[in-house]
Design a protein around this motif. Structure first.
Motif, mmCIF file in Angstrom:
data_model
loop_
_atom_site.group_PDB
_atom_site.id
_atom_site.type_symbol
_atom_site.label_atom_id
_atom_site.label_comp_id
_atom_site.label_asym_id
_atom_site.label_seq_id
_atom_site.Cartn_x
_atom_site.Cartn_y
_atom_site.Cartn_z
ATOM 1 N N PHE A 1 -7.671 -2.969 8.877
ATOM 2 C CA PHE A 1 -6.368 -3.182 8.245
ATOM 3 C C PHE A 1 -5.257 -3.200 9.287
ATOM 4 O O PHE A 1 -4.347 -4.027 9.234
ATOM 5 C CB PHE A 1 -6.121 -2.077 7.216
ATOM 6 N N VAL B 1 0.868 -1.179 0.000
ATOM 7 C CA VAL B 1 0.000 0.000 0.000
ATOM 8 C C VAL B 1 0.903 1.226 0.000
ATOM 9 O O VAL B 1 1.691 1.412 0.947
ATOM 10 C CB VAL B 1 -0.929 0.040 1.236
ATOM 11 N N LYS C 1 -5.272 -0.754 -7.212
ATOM 12 C CA LYS C 1 -6.489 -0.010 -6.877
ATOM 13 C C LYS C 1 -6.104 1.257 -6.135
ATOM 14 O O LYS C 1 -5.259 1.205 -5.226
ATOM 15 C CB LYS C 1 -7.325 -0.930 -5.975
ATOM 16 N N ALA D 1 -3.098 0.578 -3.567
ATOM 17 C CA ALA D 1 -2.802 -0.785 -3.107
ATOM 18 C C ALA D 1 -2.566 -1.670 -4.324
ATOM 19 O O ALA D 1 -3.202 -1.496 -5.371
ATOM 20 C CB ALA D 1 -3.964 -1.341 -2.295
ATOM 21 N N GLU E 1 -5.039 -8.707 4.973
ATOM 22 C CA GLU E 1 -5.007 -7.350 4.422
ATOM 23 C C GLU E 1 -5.675 -7.301 3.048
ATOM 24 O O GLU E 1 -6.368 -6.329 2.725
ATOM 25 C CB GLU E 1 -3.558 -6.870 4.341
ATOM 26 N N SER E 2 -5.468 -8.347 2.247
ATOM 27 C CA SER E 2 -6.084 -8.380 0.915
ATOM 28 C C SER E 2 -7.600 -8.467 1.023
ATOM 29 O O SER E 2 -8.318 -7.875 0.208
ATOM 30 C CB SER E 2 -5.573 -9.574 0.109
ATOM 31 N N PHE F 1 -9.148 4.947 2.378
ATOM 32 C CA PHE F 1 -9.560 4.102 3.490
ATOM 33 C C PHE F 1 -10.656 4.813 4.283
ATOM 34 O O PHE F 1 -10.503 5.990 4.630
ATOM 35 C CB PHE F 1 -8.394 3.893 4.477
ATOM 36 N N ASP G 1 -11.597 -7.179 -0.743
ATOM 37 C CA ASP G 1 -12.803 -7.928 -0.390
ATOM 38 C C ASP G 1 -12.738 -9.395 -0.802
ATOM 39 O O ASP G 1 -13.723 -10.102 -0.736
ATOM 40 C CB ASP G 1 -14.071 -7.287 -0.983
ATOM 41 N N THR H 1 -6.077 7.391 6.685
ATOM 42 C CA THR H 1 -7.349 7.895 6.128
ATOM 43 C C THR H 1 -7.223 9.339 5.631
ATOM 44 O O THR H 1 -8.216 9.921 5.188
ATOM 45 C CB THR H 1 -8.488 7.826 7.176
ATOM 46 N N ILE I 1 -8.889 -4.951 1.744
ATOM 47 C CA ILE I 1 -8.778 -3.981 0.649
ATOM 48 C C ILE I 1 -9.507 -4.435 -0.609
ATOM 49 O O ILE I 1 -10.199 -3.653 -1.253
ATOM 50 C CB ILE I 1 -7.291 -3.692 0.339
ATOM 51 N N LYS J 1 -12.411 0.588 7.754
ATOM 52 C CA LYS J 1 -11.474 -0.278 7.005
ATOM 53 C C LYS J 1 -10.042 -0.102 7.521
ATOM 54 O O LYS J 1 -9.272 -1.063 7.584
ATOM 55 C CB LYS J 1 -11.541 0.042 5.509
#
Ligand code: CMP
Length: 137
Positions: free
Chosen positions: A50, A9, A38, A74, A128-129, A42, A134, A68, A132, A46
């Motif tokens: 994370f 990220v 992507k 990412a 983590e994936s 955030f 889903d 944020t 980010i 989320k």
């Protein structure tokens, strides 16, 4: 050598400073494939998911506020020993102690604002994936 996936990220400081192209090109030049990418903001929820492993740390609130504070990029990267190799390329958490030649060593000075995050294990990559993307790529 084992082919692995990992997640990076680029944090708000890296995006604001227009470092994404340079950072991603380092990974491509090293030989990693970009499997998914992507850019997004955030949400607070989320960000807390994370950074859940750090929820009891004194710096947790600062971490959530910082991640944020602006757009992030990412990316799922694929290649031999991706988790370990990319951690080495990124350098030490405290950018001002990070070795020259590493991303943080060359481009950063901060701790919270240390340009980039990468998964520290396969388990972290999965968690983590999911936060980010889903799903697992
Ligand atoms: P990151 O790789 O994103 O994982 C957790 C983050 O916590 C780390 O990078 C730093 O940006 C941040 N952080 C803030 N303060 C500290 C601290 N004192 N020690 C370690 N990490 C910190």
């Amino acid at each position: 050598m084992m082919t692995e996936q990992t997640l990076i990220v680029i944090k708000p400081d890296g995006v604001k400073r227009h470092l994404c192209g340079m950072i991603l090109s380092r990974f491509e030049q090293k030989g990693f494939d970009i499997n998914n990418i992507k850019s997004f903001y955030f949400t607070s929820q989320k960000a807390k998911e994370f950074y859940a492993p750090h929820k009891d740390k004194t710096f947790f609130d600062d971490l959530v506020t910082f991640i944020t504070s602006g757009m992030v990029v990412a990316c799922i990267l694929n290649g031999p020993n991706a988790i370990t190799t990319i951690r080495l390329m990124i350098g030490a958490t405290r950018s001002f102690e990070s070795a020259p030649g590493t991303i943080r060593g060359d481009l950063g000075l901060g701790i919270t604002d240390n340009v980039i995050h990468s998964s520290d294990s396969y388990e972290s990559f999965i968690k983590e994936s999911r936060v980010i993307f889903d799903r697992i790529i």
